[in-house]
Motif scaffolding. Structure first.
Motif: not given
Length: 172
Positions: A140-145, A147-148, A152-157
């Motif tokens: 769940h920590g990997v999933w959270a990282a 998702l966060l 924070a940064k958005g989906p990209g170009k």
């Protein structure tokens, strides 16, 4: 602080490492976001697929069975017995989780309302961690990282969000 011209050059053994670190820093955020979007969408989509009957779509394994989806009896049983959540009837919880695990991953994958969709999946991750599988914190920590990062940064170009932003003269 010394001027840039006064900084001594790196010794030879450190130069290749510094060049490699510089190369790592050039990995595009959009590539990281695209990989993160695909990966986290797959996790939740595949989980959602285990909760329904009548519709199977697995692009990676090439499995397709088109039909009208319905909640599986085994999913309802799991929400009654193993996934029992406080304050929420098992049938509602099962339906809400199943719908969310199909809709939100699609939105994340195509990059539409990505930050909000990722926030929804992060909320699901927190519920799973706190109430269902508290011992699964490494996963769940990997999933959270991931998702966060998307929040924070958005989906990209390479996303519908970026396309919409370009249409309205906005960035990010």
């Amino acid at each position: 602080m010394k001027p840039a011209s006064a900084i001594a050059p790196l010794p030879w053994p450190a130069r290749p490492l510094a060049a490699l670190i510089d190369l790592f820093g050039r990995i595009p955020d959009s590539l990281i976001a695209l990989l993160g979007r695909f990966s986290i969408a797959a996790v939740f989509w595949l989980s959602g697929q285990t909760k329904i009957e009548g519709l199977t779509i697995n692009l990676v394994q090439g499995e397709f069975s088109l039909g009208w989806p319905r909640l599986s009896d085994s999913a309802l049983f799991l929400f009654q017995e193993e996934y029992a959540l406080p304050l929420l009837p098992p049938l509602w919880a099962a339906i809400m989780a199943t719908v969310a695990e199909h809709v939100l991953p699609i939105l994340v994958l195509i990059g539409l309302a990505t930050r909000f969709s990722a926030l929804g999946l992060l909320g699901m991750t927190l519920v799973i961690q706190l109430f269902v599988y508290p011992g699964a914190y490494p996963t769940h920590g990997v999933w959270a990282a991931v998702l966060l990062y998307l929040i924070a940064k958005g989906p990209g170009k390479v996303s519908i969000d970026a396309w919409i932003a370009r249409q309205y003269g906005r960035t990010g």
